[in-house]
Structures are given as C-alpha cells and as structure tokens.
Design a protein around this motif. Structure first.
Motif, PDB file in Angstrom:
ATOM      1  N   PRO A  37      46.740  40.332  40.160  1.00  0.00           N
ATOM      2  CA  PRO A  37      46.735  41.445  41.132  1.00  0.00           C
ATOM      3  C   PRO A  37      46.466  40.939  42.543  1.00  0.00           C
ATOM      4  N   SER A  38      46.959  41.676  43.512  1.00  0.00           N
ATOM      5  CA  SER A  38      46.698  41.337  44.909  1.00  0.00           C
ATOM      6  C   SER A  38      45.246  41.668  45.222  1.00  0.00           C
ATOM      7  N   LEU A  49      29.357  36.961  53.097  1.00  0.00           N
ATOM      8  CA  LEU A  49      30.511  37.176  52.235  1.00  0.00           C
ATOM      9  C   LEU A  49      31.088  35.819  51.871  1.00  0.00           C
ATOM     10  N   THR A  50      31.369  35.622  50.594  1.00  0.00           N
ATOM     11  CA  THR A  50      31.974  34.379  50.111  1.00  0.00           C
ATOM     12  C   THR A  50      33.353  34.726  49.569  1.00  0.00           C
ATOM     13  N   PHE A  51      34.360  33.993  50.020  1.00  0.00           N
ATOM     14  CA  PHE A  51      35.745  34.265  49.655  1.00  0.00           C
ATOM     15  C   PHE A  51      36.251  33.220  48.678  1.00  0.00           C
ATOM     16  N   GLY A  52      36.905  33.686  47.619  1.00  0.00           N
ATOM     17  CA  GLY A  52      37.567  32.791  46.685  1.00  0.00           C
ATOM     18  C   GLY A  52      39.054  32.783  46.985  1.00  0.00           C
ATOM     19  N   ASN A  53      39.716  31.680  46.711  1.00  0.00           N
ATOM     20  CA  ASN A  53      41.163  31.625  46.915  1.00  0.00           C
ATOM     21  C   ASN A  53      41.797  30.771  45.828  1.00  0.00           C
ATOM     22  N   THR A  58      41.466  35.562  46.669  1.00  0.00           N
ATOM     23  CA  THR A  58      41.452  36.213  45.359  1.00  0.00           C
ATOM     24  C   THR A  58      40.182  36.995  45.085  1.00  0.00           C
ATOM     25  N   SER A  59      39.110  36.746  45.834  1.00  0.00           N
ATOM     26  CA  SER A  59      37.873  37.498  45.591  1.00  0.00           C
ATOM     27  C   SER A  59      37.000  37.468  46.825  1.00  0.00           C
TER      28      SER A  59
END
Length: 91
Positions: free
Chosen positions: A5-6, A76-80, A86-87
């Motif tokens: 999913p986006s 905020l921590t970003f997953g890719n 992605t998160s």
C-alpha cells in the motif's frame, strides 16, 4: 501477488486518533511539495524542525520549542524501501 500500500493508504487505514492522522497527512503533503521550514505553522507548538537524511530520504524530523537547542517536543522516524517512504513512527 499483493501490492504494497502507498503511505497515503497506510495513514488512512491506520488505527490512530484523528489528530496524529491529520498531522501525518499534512507532513506527507509537505514532503511531496517541498518542506518549508520557514512556514509559520509547525506542528506540536514547535518553532524549529531538525531533519536528518538517509540517502535521499528524510530519516527523522525532530520538532523543538526554543530553537535548535531547545526542548524536543516530538520526534518522527521515517522508514523507506529505497523508493518510497513506507512508515512514520512518532515518539
């Protein structure tokens, strides 16, 4: 084969309270349209946002009150996956 999913779909389907979901949607719009750190309306009552990168992706966004050496309000921590964010995890 199931498609991943986006980030928009993930946020929309996330069982989160309205306020964090609204914030994540705004943050996504900023990331898509170019984050403007000089914008007068940073979230969480912050007046400063520190970004760190992992390659071409934002890895963390730290919101502070009192400038760069002020009090951290939210991280905020970003997953890719190497192509897309992605998160987003808020602490």
């Amino acid at each position: 084969m199931k498609l991943t999913p986006s980030i928009e779909q993930m946020i929309e389907e996330a069982p989160a309270p309205i306020e964090p979901r609204h914030f994540m949607r705004r943050l996504l719009e900023f990331l898509k349209n170019g984050l403007h750190l000089s914008a007068p309306a940073l979230p969480y009552g912050a007046d400063y946002c520190e970004l760190t990168y992992s390659g071409a992706f934002v890895a963390t966004a730290v919101y502070k009150s009192g400038g760069s050496s002020g009090t951290t309000l939210k991280t905020l921590t970003f997953g890719n996956d190497g192509t897309n964010i992605t998160s987003i995890t808020a602490t």
